[in-house]
Enzyme design. Structure first.
Site, short mmCIF file in Angstrom:
data_model
loop_
_atom_site.label_atom_id
_atom_site.label_comp_id
_atom_site.label_asym_id
_atom_site.label_seq_id
_atom_site.Cartn_x
_atom_site.Cartn_y
_atom_site.Cartn_z
N HIS A 25 9.86 3.99 -2.09
CA HIS A 25 10.11 5.39 -2.44
C HIS A 25 10.35 6.27 -1.20
CE1 HIS A 25 5.88 6.33 -1.68
NE2 HIS A 25 5.45 5.87 -2.81
N HIS A 79 -6.07 2.15 -9.55
CA HIS A 79 -5.07 3.18 -9.23
C HIS A 79 -3.87 2.95 -10.15
CE1 HIS A 79 -2.43 5.72 -6.99
NE2 HIS A 79 -2.04 4.87 -6.06
N GLU A 81 -0.75 4.15 -9.99
CA GLU A 81 0.62 4.22 -9.49
C GLU A 81 1.32 2.90 -9.83
OE1 GLU A 81 1.06 5.52 -5.41
OE2 GLU A 81 3.19 5.95 -5.75
N ASP A 83 3.22 0.73 -8.55
CA ASP A 83 3.24 -0.48 -7.72
C ASP A 83 2.03 -1.36 -7.98
OD1 ASP A 83 1.96 1.74 -6.49
OD2 ASP A 83 1.99 0.79 -4.53
N HIS A 146 -5.00 8.27 -3.16
CA HIS A 146 -4.23 9.47 -2.96
C HIS A 146 -3.71 10.08 -4.27
CE1 HIS A 146 -0.04 7.53 -3.19
NE2 HIS A 146 -0.90 6.57 -3.45
N ASP A 165 -5.33 1.71 -2.10
CA ASP A 165 -4.34 1.98 -1.05
C ASP A 165 -4.98 2.23 0.32
OD1 ASP A 165 -2.02 1.75 -2.57
OD2 ASP A 165 -1.92 3.87 -3.06
N TYR A 193 1.25 3.64 7.62
CA TYR A 193 0.85 3.83 6.23
C TYR A 193 0.03 5.11 6.08
CZ TYR A 193 -0.49 2.60 1.51
OH TYR A 193 -0.66 2.61 0.15
N HIS A 224 -2.52 -3.22 -0.31
CA HIS A 224 -1.30 -3.61 0.43
C HIS A 224 -1.71 -4.21 1.77
CE1 HIS A 224 1.33 -1.33 -2.28
NE2 HIS A 224 0.56 -0.26 -2.12
FE1 FEO Z 1 -0.54 4.66 -4.38
FE2 FEO Z 1 0.16 1.50 -3.51
O1 FEO Z 1 0.14 2.96 -4.59
#
Ligand code: FEO
Length: 407
Positions: A25, A79, A81, A83, A146, A165, A193, A224
Site C-alpha cells: 500500500h 488485528h 487489517e 494482510d 496501529h 505489527d 517499518y 511480519h
Molecule cells: Fe496493520 Fe500488517 O497490518
C-alpha cells in the site's frame, strides 16, 4: 543454526514468505515481506492470525503438516487489517469447529470486511487469559498500534509475545529467526517499518513498551519479518528511542531542484552540516522513495527542507513529501526551509509554512537564492548547515538517545 520454524516445542511458524511484493500500500518493500501466522499446540490448539488471502492455501497446508485440522479449537485475530485477516474466510471453511478469538472492536471490523455470519466468536477482554492446557494465551489490547482493534497475545509460560505489527519488519528470508539473519538488515527494516507504519501512533507505542517492560518477554514473534529471540532487548531499546522521538545527532537535507540551484544549496548545507560526531544524509526527492525519506527523518534531529519554486509553490515531489510526513507526525524536530526562485516567490516559503504546520521548530528564516545561488548565498547555506549540526548534537544529548548495536 537450523532454519527451523519452531519457536518453542509445540509452537510453530505457519505463515507465508512473499518474496515478490515490492509495494505494500505505497510502502516500498525492496526486500519482500512475510505474513506470519503461528500454531500453538497443547491440550487445545490455537492458530495465531492468518495470512493475506492469496496465500491462505499455504497457511492451510502448513497447518495440516503440523496437526489434524479438526483439532484446532481457536483462531486468534490480533488485528483485522486484511494482510492478516483476509485469509479468515477460506480458513474458517476448513476449520468450521474453530472459534475466532478477538476483542469486540475486532469482531465488528471483521464483520465489515467479511461475511462472518457462520463464524463462532469468542470475544475477549483486555487482560483476559485463555487456558489451552499447560500453556495459556493472555490478550492485551493495544489500541492505535496501529488500528483501533489491535491487540497482542502473550504466552506467559514461554515468555513469548505474539506482537502483531509491532516490532515487525518487511523482509523475506528463508530463515525465521533474528540470529539466523543479518542483524544490520533486520534492524534497518524494523526502522523502516516503524517510520512508515508505527510512527503516527508513537505515543501509544511508548505506553505499550512501558507495559512490556514490566512483563518478562524473551521472544517476540511479530506478524511480519523475523522472530526476535536473541536480540529482543535490542529491538525494545530501538522502540524506546523511536517511540519517544529521541533523535540521533543527525542532519537530513531533503530537497528537489528544477535547474540545479536548490541542489547546489543542498550540497552547501550538507557541507556545513558535516561536523564531528554528526551523521548527515542528503536526500534528493526526485530519486528517493517516500518510504526512505521517512526512514531517514525518523531518527534525525534536524532537517533542511528545500524546494525550487514552481507556479508560486513547492515542486510536486516536495508537496508529496510534506503530505506524507505530516501524516506520520514526527515530532521533536528542528529545521528550516530553503530553495530558489526566479521572478515569483513561493517554493521555499511554502515549505517554511509546512514545517511550522508540522510543529517543527524553525531555527532560521527561509534561505533563498534568486535564479542561481551566488557565493555569498552558498556561504550562508554552509553556515546554516553548521547551525543544524550544532542543534542536532545538543538535541541528541538532551534526549538521551540510546545507541543501538547497528549505529
Ligand atoms: Fe496493520 Fe500488517 O497490518
Amino acid at each position: 543454526m537450523s532454519s527451523s520454524t519452531t519457536l518453542k516445542p509445540g509452537i510453530d511458524w505457519v505463515g507465508f514468505v512473499d518474496w515478490n511484493v515490492r509495494d505494500f500500500h505505497g510502502y516500498s518493500t525492496d526486500r519482500g515481506a512475510t505474513y506470519n501466522a503461528y500454531l500453538v499446540q497443547d491440550e487445545q490448539t490455537a492458530v495465531i492470525d492468518t495470512v493475506k488471502a492469496p496465500f491462505v492455501g499455504h497457511l492451510i497446508r502448513n497447518l495440516a503438516a503440523k496437526t489434524d485440522l479438526a483439532k484446532i479449537s481457536y483462531v486468534v485475530c490480533n488485528h483485522a487489517e486484511p494482510d492478516h485477516s483476509s485469509g479468515f474466510p477460506a480458513l474458517m471453511q476448513v476449520l468450521p469447529q474453530a472459534q475466532v478469538v478477538c476483542n469486540a472492536k475486532c469482531k465488528a471490523v471483521l464483520a465489515e470486511y467479511y461475511d462472518t455470519g457462520a463464524w463462532t466468536f469468542k470475544v475477549v477482554s483486555n487482560g483476559e487469559t485463555l487456558r489451552l492446557g499447560r500453556r495459556s494465551l493472555t490478550f492485551v489490547d493495544t489500541p492505535m498500534v496501529h488500528w483501533p482493534e489491535s491487540m497482542v497475545s502473550y504466552v506467559a509460560e514461554d515468555k513469548l509475545l505474539f506482537s502483531m505489527d509491532a516490532f515487525g519488519q518487511h523482509v523475506s528470508s528463508s530463515q525465521r529467526f533474528d540470529d539466523e539473519n543479518s542483524l544490520c538488515t533486520i534492524m534497518e527494516e524494523a526502522r523502516i517499518y516503524f517510520a512508515n507504519i508505527v510512527a503516527p501512533y508513537a505515543a501509544r507505542v511508548v505506553k505499550t513498551v512501558e507495559e512490556l517492560a514490566g512483563t518478562p518477554v524473551e521472544m517476540i514473534a511479530p506478524s511480519h519479518g523475523v522472530i526476535w529471540r536473541r536480540h529482543a532487548a535490542e529491538i525494545l531499546k530501538a522502540y524506546r528511542n523511536w517511540s519517544q522521538c529521541k533523535p540521533k545527532a543527525k542532519v537530513v537535507v531533503v530537497y528537489d531542484t528544477m535547474w540545479g540551484s536548490t541542489g547546489k544549496m543542498a550540497e552547501a548545507i550538507y557541507e556545513g552540516a558535516c561536523q564531528p560526531g554528526v551523521e548527515v544524509k542528503i536526500v534528493s526527492l526526485r530519486d528517493t522513495t517516500l518510504t526512505r525519506v521517512a526512514t531517514e527523518i525518523l531518527d534525525g534531529a534536524a532537517v533542511a527542507f528545500g524546494s525550487a519554486t514552481l507556479n508560486q509553490g513547492m515542486l510536486p515531489t516536495v508537496a508529496a513529501a510534506v503530505n506524507y510526513l505530516t501524516g506520520l507526525r514526527f515530532s521533536n524536530r528542528v529545521g528550516f526551509a530553503f530553495g530558489s526562485y526566479g521572478w515569483g516567490k513561493g517554493g521555499p516559503e511554502a515549505v517554511d509554512e509546512a514545517l511550522k504546520a508540522m510543529k517543527w521548530e524553525v531555527v532560521r528564516e527561509v534561505l533563498k537564492a534568486k535564479f542561481k545561488p551566488k557565493e555569498a548565498c552558498l556561504a550562508e547555506c554552509r553556515e546554516a548547515g553548521g547551525l543544524l549540526a550544532e542543534k542536532a548534537l545538543a538535541m541528541a544529548a538532551a534526549a538521551g538517545y540510546e545507541p543501538l548495536v547497528t549505529d
